[in-house]
Scaffold this motif. Structure first.
Motif, short mmCIF file in Angstrom:
data_model
loop_
_atom_site.label_atom_id
_atom_site.label_comp_id
_atom_site.label_asym_id
_atom_site.label_seq_id
_atom_site.Cartn_x
_atom_site.Cartn_y
_atom_site.Cartn_z
N LEU A 1 86.74 95.37 47.94
CA LEU A 1 87.22 96.56 48.87
C LEU A 1 86.75 96.66 49.97
CD1 LEU A 1 88.32 98.42 45.24
CD2 LEU A 1 89.49 97.21 46.93
N THR A 2 84.99 97.28 49.44
CA THR A 2 84.24 97.58 50.98
C THR A 2 84.11 96.82 52.00
OG1 THR A 2 83.09 98.84 49.57
CG2 THR A 2 82.25 98.52 51.89
N ALA A 3 84.10 95.04 51.50
CA ALA A 3 84.17 94.38 52.66
C ALA A 3 85.20 94.09 53.63
CB ALA A 3 84.11 92.31 51.76
N VAL A 4 86.36 94.26 53.05
CA VAL A 4 87.46 94.02 54.02
C VAL A 4 88.23 94.95 54.61
CG1 VAL A 4 90.00 94.84 52.16
CG2 VAL A 4 90.23 93.05 53.44
N GLY A 5 87.61 96.06 54.71
CA GLY A 5 87.67 97.48 55.33
C GLY A 5 88.60 97.95 54.66
N TRP A 6 88.85 99.03 53.61
CA TRP A 6 90.58 98.83 52.98
C TRP A 6 90.22 100.56 52.59
CZ3 TRP A 6 91.37 101.13 47.28
CH2 TRP A 6 91.69 101.93 47.43
N ALA A 7 90.75 100.47 54.06
CA ALA A 7 90.57 102.48 53.49
C ALA A 7 91.96 103.59 53.33
CB ALA A 7 90.69 103.15 55.24
N GLY A 8 92.10 102.69 51.45
CA GLY A 8 93.50 103.54 51.01
C GLY A 8 93.51 105.24 51.09
N PRO A 9 92.21 105.30 50.24
CA PRO A 9 91.78 106.82 49.35
C PRO A 9 91.01 107.92 51.18
CG PRO A 9 90.10 105.19 48.55
CD PRO A 9 90.80 104.15 49.10
N ALA A 10 91.33 107.26 52.12
CA ALA A 10 90.93 107.53 53.72
C ALA A 10 91.08 109.64 53.63
CB ALA A 10 91.06 107.18 55.10
N ASN A 11 92.70 109.91 53.00
CA ASN A 11 92.33 111.13 52.71
C ASN A 11 91.94 112.05 51.69
OD1 ASN A 11 94.61 110.33 55.15
ND2 ASN A 11 96.28 111.44 53.06
N TYR A 12 90.64 111.60 50.94
CA TYR A 12 90.12 112.18 50.56
C TYR A 12 88.16 111.76 51.28
CZ TYR A 12 93.58 113.95 47.60
OH TYR A 12 95.00 114.54 46.30
N MET B 1 89.17 88.45 56.34
CA MET B 1 89.39 87.94 54.45
C MET B 1 90.68 87.59 55.88
SD MET B 1 92.41 90.75 52.94
CE MET B 1 93.14 90.76 54.42
N TRP B 2 90.72 86.15 54.52
CA TRP B 2 91.90 85.51 55.17
C TRP B 2 92.94 85.89 54.56
CZ3 TRP B 2 94.94 83.11 52.28
CH2 TRP B 2 96.12 81.46 52.12
N LEU B 3 94.41 86.05 55.36
CA LEU B 3 95.96 86.33 54.97
C LEU B 3 96.52 85.02 54.44
CD1 LEU B 3 97.93 89.09 53.96
CD2 LEU B 3 97.54 89.01 55.79
N SER B 4 97.27 85.23 53.42
CA SER B 4 98.18 84.26 53.54
C SER B 4 99.61 84.62 54.20
CB SER B 4 98.67 84.06 52.13
OG SER B 4 99.16 85.18 51.71
N ASP B 5 100.37 83.88 55.44
CA ASP B 5 101.54 84.01 55.99
C ASP B 5 102.25 84.07 54.96
OD1 ASP B 5 100.24 83.06 58.48
OD2 ASP B 5 101.02 80.81 57.92
N GLY B 6 102.81 83.86 53.35
CA GLY B 6 103.99 84.43 52.44
C GLY B 6 102.96 84.77 51.22
N PRO B 7 104.34 84.58 50.30
CA PRO B 7 104.12 85.50 48.99
C PRO B 7 102.79 84.80 48.24
CG PRO B 7 106.84 85.71 49.62
CD PRO B 7 106.03 84.34 49.97
#
Length: 240
Positions: A143-154, A1-7
């Motif tokens: 969501l999967t490609a970036v490896g987001w782990a938001g629901p990991a508690n479930y 994932m490319w992430l911007s430096d600012g808003p």
């Protein structure tokens, strides 16, 4: 994932979203756990785990929702803050019986236009959100490609959640617009309009993210939640 430096800006999000079919890059508005933290968790701190995820294509969304429903409506007499009657009241009128998937609706509004409008509204509320670009066929798969782990508690395999969101893309014109540390924000082109439709969709939301109801606005019931999402063009999820 490319992430911007600012808003991020809504204009840039819209332009990249419009170009997705050509570029293969899905834009995500990325919110941080603490906007004042220089690490910009989890995106800047590297708390993402793409190598640990399976493929969304490996999972059947109907089966996943039915399994999660059975888990979250089960009554544990030894370790439960609610007695059996109270627990069943949360998911009334269905109780522990999985009602099945809600029928999809025809999309009368352009999903891309609604997503752009939502992106602008989201950035008004969360102006420090940054832009992430993910090589993925859709927002659900991003969501999967970036490896987001938001629901990991479930469940720590985000591909399962991507499979459900991809199904919502088809049935309700859902589009993934923004993601936080443990939050997910979708625009919805074809929301439920009747009480019955909304209850079925609410049941799917409970199975997908029970904290929306367990820790949402009072009263903590499926019926009250269904009223809030009737005709709503955005779905927000948070996992505690």
């Amino acid at each position: 994932m490319w992430l911007s430096d600012g808003p991020a800006t809504p204009e840039l999000w819209t332009r990249i979203h419009t170009e997705h079919a050509r570029s293969g890059l899905w834009p995500l508005l990325l919110d941080a756990l603490d906007p004042n933290d220089g690490e910009f968790r989890p995106w800047g701190s590297g708390e993402v785990f793409p190598e640990e995820m399976s493929s969304p294509a490996s999972h059947d969304p109907a089966d996943l929702l039915a399994q999660w429903w059975a888990t979250y409506t089960a009554v544990d007499e030894d370790d439960d803050m609610l007695d059996a009657t109270g627990r069943l009241a949360v998911t009334a009128p269905f109780g522990q019986v999985w009602p099945g998937l809600a029928a999809g609706r025809e999309t009368e509004t352009d999903p891309g236009q609604l997503a752009s409008e939502f992106a602008e509204a989201f950035l008004t509320d969360c102006p420090r959100s940054r832009l992430g670009l993910v090589a993925a066929p859709s927002g659900a798969e991003a969501l999967t490609a970036v490896g987001w782990a938001g629901p990991a508690n479930y469940d720590n395999d985000t591909a399962k959640f991507s499979a459900v969101v991809r199904d919502w893309e088809n049935r309700f014109g859902a589009r993934v617009v923004a993601v936080g540390f443990s939050t997910l924000h979708l625009s919805i082109a074809a929301p439920p309009l009747s009480e019955h439709e909304a209850l079925l969709v609410a049941a799917e939301h409970f199975a997908f993210c029970p904290d929306n109801i367990w820790q949402g606005s009072r009263p903590f019931t499926l019926a009250a939640y269904a009223e809030r999402i009737t005709g709503a063009h955005r779905w927000d999820f948070w996992w505690d």
